[in-house]
Design a protein around this motif. Structure first.
Motif, PDB file in Angstrom:
ATOM      1  N   GLN A 166       0.993   4.133  -2.875  1.00 41.46           N
ATOM      2  CA  GLN A 166       0.798   5.424  -2.724  1.00 41.46           C
ATOM      3  C   GLN A 166       2.104   6.306  -3.239  1.00 41.46           C
ATOM      4  O   GLN A 166       1.650   7.257  -3.730  1.00 41.46           O
ATOM      5  CB  GLN A 166       0.718   5.515  -1.128  1.00 41.46           C
ATOM      6  N   LYS A 172       0.900  -1.322  -0.012  1.00 39.48           N
ATOM      7  CA  LYS A 172       0.047   0.050   0.144  1.00 39.48           C
ATOM      8  C   LYS A 172       0.803   1.377   0.124  1.00 39.48           C
ATOM      9  O   LYS A 172       0.511   2.135  -0.734  1.00 39.48           O
ATOM     10  CB  LYS A 172      -0.899  -0.055   1.225  1.00 39.48           C
ATOM     11  N   LEU A 185      -6.855   2.954  -3.000  1.00 34.43           N
ATOM     12  CA  LEU A 185      -6.208   3.917  -3.578  1.00 34.43           C
ATOM     13  C   LEU A 185      -6.522   4.340  -5.041  1.00 34.43           C
ATOM     14  O   LEU A 185      -6.591   5.647  -5.502  1.00 34.43           O
ATOM     15  CB  LEU A 185      -4.643   3.677  -3.645  1.00 34.43           C
ATOM     16  N   GLU A 219      -9.474   6.420  -5.412  1.00 35.76           N
ATOM     17  CA  GLU A 219      -9.084   7.731  -5.067  1.00 35.76           C
ATOM     18  C   GLU A 219      -8.435   8.664  -6.250  1.00 35.76           C
ATOM     19  O   GLU A 219      -8.973   9.700  -6.528  1.00 35.76           O
ATOM     20  CB  GLU A 219      -8.619   7.900  -3.850  1.00 35.76           C
ATOM     21  N   ALA A 220      -7.328   7.973  -6.703  1.00 34.69           N
ATOM     22  CA  ALA A 220      -6.716   8.336  -7.841  1.00 34.69           C
ATOM     23  C   ALA A 220      -7.088   8.398  -9.349  1.00 34.69           C
ATOM     24  O   ALA A 220      -6.652   9.058  -9.967  1.00 34.69           O
ATOM     25  CB  ALA A 220      -5.057   7.953  -7.491  1.00 34.69           C
ATOM     26  N   ALA A 240      -5.222  -4.292  -0.539  1.00 31.42           N
ATOM     27  CA  ALA A 240      -4.865  -3.129   0.158  1.00 31.42           C
ATOM     28  C   ALA A 240      -4.435  -1.616  -0.987  1.00 31.42           C
ATOM     29  O   ALA A 240      -4.884  -0.801  -0.421  1.00 31.42           O
ATOM     30  CB  ALA A 240      -3.498  -3.256   0.879  1.00 31.42           C
TER      31      ALA A 240
END
Lengths: 396, 333, 250, 246, 290
Positions: free
Chosen positions: A86, A82, A112, A115-116, A108
């Protein structure tokens, strides 16, 4: 509202900037792999598949477009995976994430990408629910329900009515156990028991002994591909499970092609279900094996993980060719949803637009000694298998 | 009397110097200035930055038991992990308020610290080392077994941490996380600093320096050790909770031996029993690990290992120890 | 208050079959200056450890000011005024002299567990510690760590630390051991200056010190009391001569 | 090399030796000579540095100054095992028998070729022979003492250092040990230093003596002379205030 | 009833095999820790190197099993002697935290080095044909290799006991563990003895690592993953003891196997709990010195 407009303006400026420099464009892809840890061996297989494709096909990219893979080690640990993901997004500003051996790591990372808003192309991790975590996940490998459920059904057809399951205690293990039991009991089999052991366990003999002492007709044994698979094969052999009349079945992870020489004669006569074996007779596979042998000089043997990485790289390169390297995350996802490749080394494959998982042929293979070598021979092909779990568990 | 009796002035000066030792020095502001400056200088490294800040707090908690109370532990991950899982499980089950999550983590870790400390602190030396290790290992196995709550080897998925004070959302770039960790570390540091400078903290130093004498001056040694163990556990729990909340993920490795071992390594690199060893050792180790891992993802262990052997052979007492020796030498000249 | 400071009744300690302390009846009067002597292996250190609570007696009783303290832990005995020094200097070596004494006073006053206020705020304890250093002639070294002190000075800190606990009974375990002759005079003087209300029991080989300071002497041989008396009686006792000179072979 | 040694160089010579434990100095300004085959008694009360003196010769302590010569070599900086190799042996006060070794192993482990062999030690201390299979921690005090002496002899030393060998032994055993030591003195060309609290025992055994007080030598001379001066002896090692500061 | 009996035999058999491996690897650690007071966390690395060297000799150069094992032991002994002279001896009697830092560093270096040389792949252990398969012992059949391992282990344990109990070298080692200064006083060059013991301990570890490659698979993280087990055997057995680690290895090996057999989901939980209780009961280990 005002700030939203401002952001939009800034974003368009940024896009403009990228258009002006399009002549020498580099597409950054974050490649997350297990270079160390208990899945390093599978990671190595995956790495080789990707590298081979990139080496052979970089020349096919549109002029001026380059692909840069930014590589990171997830060590097989979800929190590390993760974190590196990130960092790849925030620090390296990659346009896409790719790779991942372990399902927990993929699970995991997946949030992300939501969101991205960047695509996440999974080349191994088979945890069945992962694509549901984020709409930006697509998968070129398989789910354990695709392989373990058919072998459950097939086992009962052989007249093996009493079953036992032994799996590694993490996401894919639970998937495999659930799928096998579903296939096995739906077809009329009866489970005598099941054990789960730690994924990084050292010595499998006690678990195998327990199966032996339970005396089932068939034992479904699942561990992640790699060292654990060899160790468990050895335990099966040493304890004489098959001599005791117990049939061993599994998903392809137990007998991955590259481990067959390590396992040797005592791995014969095990039936597994998988989406690829080197012995598959297809022109695309022959060409793939030839290229592989030239590159790795006979020192390595590809497996389903290598092929998944190869296929995923192919799809991404086609995406770049089609879009001339300019795509948003959503555009890329749309492209993948319609992806079809009738000529993969593993046979015809396509992405199921509903689940973003593979639709592919599943082969029931029996391991046997041929010319002094252990090989997996296809004995039955089940055409165009969708992930059964997603059909049994529709999204709420 | 044969001895010179110092003047009343000397007495006043000595006592003043002695009783002012806990006051702040200008250099104590340095770490905080650097931390704020780092925010502006390395905006792409905030995820790493906030991890470093949380781990510094963890290292401080270890320094408290190891450097001040002289309890050698190879199992402090137990408390880090309990804190991380407490905050994580709360956030994954509908209570994502971060600050109460931290407090809950502190309480849970302190309870585990009290309970395990009560049992194991009666041993010493290698036996104590093994006991700390075994406590952490047991919690690891329990966390693995309690799959339904912890996610086992898959890690705890689906954490949702609410914005701090309902306002500051945890963004992917780690802006909020960085300042959140910085502020919590600052308060944690204040607590540790105040503790080691208090009479209680000085008595811990006494226990480390000479347990037998502490008994002989009537100190309740066992009770002091237990209290500091629990306090340290609480701080380690907060550090774990910080990591969990900022990463929005908890994996089994928050409890493993490697974590207990590397935190010790980071602290020794910085220098133990000095309060600031953590501020040097942790960033050094974690930045080195990050750089090595990027340059050479497969073999970063080699360079870290080599650096560790180098430090122990050539830089006894850690970086802080070397700095102190250099200062002492320049003062003499 | 009874006149007896410290009393042991039939105190025994066995390590397996070995009797290290054998039925020791011993009285230390309040305010006394009492020496305990005996050859190596006579069980002097064991006796100190039994009295201070480091060891538990196998049988027998221990009274302090008439109260039975046999079952009390070490720290509790200290709180009641039973204090010892160590034969081999046992100080907080990296800490300064003042801090060593402050630690003792903090424990005595029960502020050692205060983790809220900085230690420097307990001004009264620091002042008192400095008073003790001045009395012991250690004030000029107040802020120096123990490691920088000459051994003789360290022995003085040993006594200062014990004094800080305001003992009613003080056990000095070879206070002048390992100290060069030039420095031992200071230590003897310091012992002579100890407040009169304190009952002092010192274990010592240095006969000059023993005969200069002690009012009474107890001779311990093979874990048992051989004889007790005034210095003159002890010096004249044939049994003591035998023990020390090896006269009259069996 | 050893052929070239003059009579003067042979034996043990201490010059201005200052030593102790860590930074503590216990003995200071120690000078004496011990010729091959000579015997020396070291007297003094507890805690005056007798044990430290022997320990310093053997290399157990921290040397702060001075030199120790043995058979012509300056051994001041020799590690302990080399001092044993060139002919020094110690019978420590606490005996320090290796408790997990049998009696025989305790002897063998110290063996060096020479006139002292297992057989001769057993002949010397017959009670050891009967307990050869027993472990070190299963012996009585007297047997332990004999074993400690026997172990020292197995190294075939030329100089034997004995720290209170009669301490804590029953009278009968003291006589047995003493008889053994006397026989050693008669039959073997062995230099010996005997530290002893029982001053008269020691003086009757050794030719010469030194007395220590507070780490310094306060008396030296032939043993006979001291035995004949009971007041001086009492002053040196006995119990009494005395103003012996003169 | 027969089932229970059969299970007990299964557990006993596999536990015994694990115990032999644990003992061979840990006994050296116990002796060096007792003798030199050195917390050598990197001890497992010698076992791992033994395994790597053996499997490498076998698979790369087709060296026969026995020879490969011997080669691995010799190789590891050489490496350990160099490390002892260069690094370890600086820290004898030193600060235990320095020892922890240095040996952790060594573990990291070994992990990276073996990954570099042999790759991240687990090394295949292929015993010769004669040792594969099952062996029928009359009342039931057992895996041949593990039977061989148990017999081999028993012989080695006996040899080791004889070496330590019946030779002068063994007596010197025990004397030095008993009382280091007295050992020097009777003329034992303890520095050389340390080196020899260290080499012997490392060699035994290599032997255990090579023979036990089947039970503790040779992976890059071997030294770290199995460290807790080695430390438990040493701590429970008692420092500096020869017998202690053997009893502890039996205890750990058999109970670990039993727990895995009965309640695999709990992993090693019960072993840790057992260790905790035993160490509270016997803080110096079962055969530790008081």
């Amino acid at each position: 509202m005002v700030s939203g407009k401002l952001l939009f303006a800034l974003a368009s400026v940024a896009t403009l900037g990228s258009v002006t420099t399009a002549s020498a464009q580099t597409i950054k892809i974050g490649w997350v792999n297990s270079y160390s840890g208990f899945l390093a061996q599978a990671g190595d297989q995956m790495e080789k598949g990707l590298n081979l494709y990139v080496k052979l096909h970089s020349k096919d990219l549109p002029p001026g477009v380059k692909v840069e893979f930014v590589r990171r080690d997830d060590t097989g640990a979800p929190e590390v995976g993760k974190r590196v993901a990130q960092e790849l997004i925030t620090r390296e500003r990659v346009q896409m994430l790719m790779g991942v051996v372990a399902s927990p790591v993929a699970a995991a990372i997946a949030p992300l990408t939501a969101e991205a808003k960047i695509p996440f192309v999974i080349t191994n991790a088979g945890g069945v629910a992962i694509p549901r975590i984020s709409p930006y996940v697509t998968r070129f490998s398989f789910t354990l329900w695709q392989t373990a459920l058919p072998i459950g059904t097939w086992s009962v057809k052989q007249g093996w009515k009493r079953g036992f399951s032994a799996v590694a205690d993490f996401i894919p293990g639970h998937d495999a156990e659930g799928a096998f039991i579903k296939g096995f009991t739906d077809a009329g089999g009866q489970m005598l028991g099941s054990v789960r052991f730690p994924p990084a366990s050292a010595d499998y003999a006690p678990f195998m002994q327990r199966i032996k002492d339970a005396k089932p007709d068939v034992a479904f044994v699942w561990v992640p591909a790699g060292p654990a698979a060899t160790a468990i094969m050895k335990a099966i052999k040493d304890l004489g499970l098959r001599e005791a009349g117990i049939n061993i079945v599994s998903a392809h992870d137990l007998l991955p092609d590259e481990e067959l020489p390590n396992i040797g004669a005592f791995g014969a006569d095990i039936v597994t279900a998988g989406n690829y074996s080197t012995t598959g007779v297809r022109p695309a596979n022959t060409a793939f094996l030839k290229a592989w042998d030239e590159e790795y000089k006979g020192k390595a043997i590809p497996n389903f993980t290598s092929v998944a990485a190869w296929d995923a790289a192919h799809a991404i390169f086609e995406l770049i060719k089609t879009t001339k390297g300019k795509f948003t995350g959503d555009e890329a996802m749309k492209f993948f949803a319609a992806w079809k490749d009738p000529n993969s080394p593993r046979g015809p494959i396509s992405i199921d637009p509903a689940t973003r998982d593979m639709i592919q042929d599943i082969y029931i293979r029996r391991s046997e000694m041929k010319n002094g070598k252990l090989v997996n021979t296809d004995i039955e092909t089940i055409k165009a298998v969708k992930d059964p779990w997603k059909e049994l568990n529709p999204p709420k | 009397m044969s001895h010179l009796t110092p003047s009343a002035d000397r007495r006043a000066a000595d006592i003043a110097a002695f009783s002012r030792r806990h006051r702040f020095h200008w250099f104590e502001a340095l770490p905080w200035l650097i931390a704020v400056a780092a925010y502006f200088m390395f905006p792409n490294y905030l995820a790493l930055g906030s991890q470093i800040l949380a781990i510094i707090l963890f290292a401080l908690s270890v320094d408290l038991v190891l450097g001040y109370a002289g309890i050698v532990t190879l199992g402090h991950a137990a408390f880090f992990g309990v804190g991380a899982y407490t905050a994580g499980i709360l956030a994954a089950n509908g209570w994502g308020e971060p600050i109460s999550g931290l407090l809950a983590a502190a309480v849970a870790a302190a309870c585990i610290g009290l309970a395990s400390g009560w049992i194991i602190l009666r041993t010493t030396g290698l036996t104590l080392l093994m006991q700390t290790l075994v406590v952490a290992a047991m919690l690891y196995e329990l966390a693995n077994k309690a799959y339904r709550f912890t996610g086992g080897a898959d890690g705890l998925q689906g954490m949702s941490v609410w914005p701090i004070f309902g306002t500051f959302r945890f963004d992917m770039f780690g802006n909020t996380a960085y300042f959140y960790c910085l502020v919590v570390l600052f308060f944690g540091w204040l607590v540790v600093r105040n503790t080691v400078n208090s009479s209680f903290g000085r008595s811990l130093t006494g226990i480390r320096e000479n347990v037998g004498r502490m008994h002989a001056i009537g100190a309740p040694v066992a009770q002091r050790r237990l209290v500091v163990y629990a306090l340290s556990a609480a701080l380690a729990g907060i550090a774990g909770a910080l990591t969990a909340q900022t990463a929005q993920f908890v994996g089994l490795n928050v409890l493993n031996l490697e974590r207990s071992g590397t935190i010790l390594v980071m602290l020794i690199i910085g220098g133990i029993g000095r309060l600031y060893g953590a501020f040097i050792g942790v960033p050094l180790y974690m930045i080195a690990q990050d750089r090595f891992a990027e340059a050479d993802p497969t073999y970063w262990y080699f360079w870290i290992g080599l650096a560790m052997v180098f430090i122990v052979v050539f830089l006894r007492g850690g970086i802080f120890g070397v700095v102190e020796r250099l200062l002492a030498r320049s003062r003499k000249q | 208050m009874s006149a007896t400071g410290l009393q042991t009744i039939a105190l025994c300690k066995n390590f397996g079959a070995l009797k290290v302390s054998n039925n020791i009846d011993f009285r230390l009067q309040a305010g006394a200056r009492h020496a305990l002597i005996g050859p190596n292996g006579a069980g002097k250190t064991t006796f100190v450890n039994l009295v201070t609570g480091v060891l538990r007696p196998s049988s027998g009783q221990l009274l302090l000011d008439g109260d039975d303290i046999t079952a009390l832990p070490q720290a509790q005995r200290v709180k009641r005024g039973l204090v010892r020094t160590f034969q081999i200097t046992a100080l907080f070596r990296k800490l300064c002299v003042l801090e060593n004494v402050v630690l003792a006073i903090s424990e005595r006053d029960g502020i050692g567990g205060d983790f809220l206020r900085p230690a420097g705020w307990h001004r009264a304890a620091i002042e008192e510690a400095y008073d003790i250093l001045e009395v012991m002639g250690l004030a000029e070294d107040a802020l120096r760590p123990i490691t920088e002190l000459a051994y003789g000075r360290q022995r003085m800190v040993e006594i200062a630390l014990a004094l800080a606990l305001k003992p009613s009974v003080l056990l000095l375990d070879e206070p002048a051991a390992g100290v060069p002759e030039s420095e031992s005079v200071t230590i003897i003087e310091a012992i002579e200056r100890l407040p009169e209300r304190i009952a002092v029991l010192f274990i010592e080989h240095d006969m000059e010190l023993v005969f200069r300071v002690a009012q009474r002497i107890t001779v311990l041989v093979q874990g048992a009391v051989l004889v007790e008396g005034t210095p003159a009686e002890i010096a004249a006792d044939p049994r003591v001569r035998e023990v020390y000179l090896g006269e009259g072979r069996h | 090399m050893s052929d070239a040694l003059s009579e003067h160089d042979k034996g043990l010579h201490l010059r201005g030796v200052k030593a102790g434990y860590g930074e503590t100095v216990v003995i200071e300004g120690i000078d004496f000579d011990l010729k091959p085959g000579a015997t020396l008694a070291v007297l003094g009360r507890n805690g005056v540095g007798k044990t430290t003196l022997l320990a310093t010769i053997m290399g157990h302590t921290a040397r702060h100054g001075g030199h120790i010569h043995f058979d012509g070599a300056d051994i001041s900086t020799y590690p302990i095992y080399r001092r044993s190799a060139i002919g020094l042996a110690l019978v420590p006060q606490e005996r320090e028998i290796f408790r997990s070794l049998t009696v025989e192993e305790n002897l063998i482990v110290a063996a060096r070729p020479g006139r002292w062999t297992l057989a001769r030690v057993y002949e010397f201390f017959p009670s050891l022979a009967s307990r050869r299979r027993n472990r070190g921690d299963q012996l009585s005090g007297g047997e332990q003492q004999m074993l400690a002496i026997g172990r020292a002899l197995m190294g075939n030393p030329t100089c034997l250092l004995m720290d209170e060998p009669m301490e804590g032994l029953a009278p009968v055993i003291v006589d047995a040990v003493l008889a053994g030591l006397d026989r050693l003195k008669r039959e073997d060309d062995l230099a010996m230093i005997l530290v002893e609290q029982h001053a008269r025992l020691a003086l009757e055994f050794a030719q010469d003596c030194i007395a220590l007080d507070r780490g310094r030598i306060v008396h030296r001379g032939p043993s006979r002379a001291l035995l004949d001066a009971p007041h001086l002896l009492a002053d040196l090692v006995g119990v009494g205030g005395g103003d012996r500061k003169a | 009833m027969a089932d229970i009996f059969s299970s007990i035999i299964s557990v006993g058999f596999h536990g015994l095999a694990l115990a032999m491996v644990l003992y061979l690897i840990s006994v050296g650690l116990s002796v060096t820790m007792g003798l030199m007071g050195f917390i050598n966390l990197a001890h497992g690395a010698f076992a791992m190197l033994g395994g790597y060297l053996m499997t490498w000799l076998m698979s790369r150069y087709d060296v026969p099993f026995g020879l490969a094992l011997a080669g691995a032991v010799i190789g590891v002994v050489l490496i350990s002697v160099i490390l002892e002279r260069l690094l370890y001896r600086r820290f004898y009697g030193g600060d235990e935290l320095d020892q922890v830092l240095m040996t952790m560093g060594l573990i990291f270096i070994t992990i990276a080095s073996v990954t570099y040389i042999w790759g991240p792949v687990t090394q295949p252990m292929r015993p010769p044909a004669a040792l594969s398969g099952q062996i029928d012992l009359g009342f039931r059949s057992f895996p041949t290799y593990r039977t061989f391992l148990i017999v081999c282990g028993a012989i080695l344990v006996t040899l080791l006991w004889l070496a330590l109990e019946r030779t002068r070298f063994g007596a010197q080692v025990r004397a030095a563990v008993d009382n280091l200064r007295m050992a020097q006083t009777i003329g034992i060059n303890t520095s050389r003895l340390f080196a020899a013991t260290f080499a012997l301990g490392s060699g035994l570890a290599a032997l255990g690592g090579g023979l036990g490659a089947e039970i503790l698979p040779i992976t890059t993280f071997y030294a770290l993953e199995n460290l807790v087990y080695f430390l438990i055997v040493v701590a429970v057995g008692g420092l500096g003891s020869i017998r202690g680690p053997f009893v502890a290895a039996l205890l750990v090996g058999i109970s670990d196997t039993a727990f895995k057999y009965i309640a695999p989901e709990f992993g090693a939980f019960f072993i840790y709990a057992l260790t905790m209780v035993l160490l509270l009961w016997f803080p110096r280990g079962l055969f530790g010195r008081t």
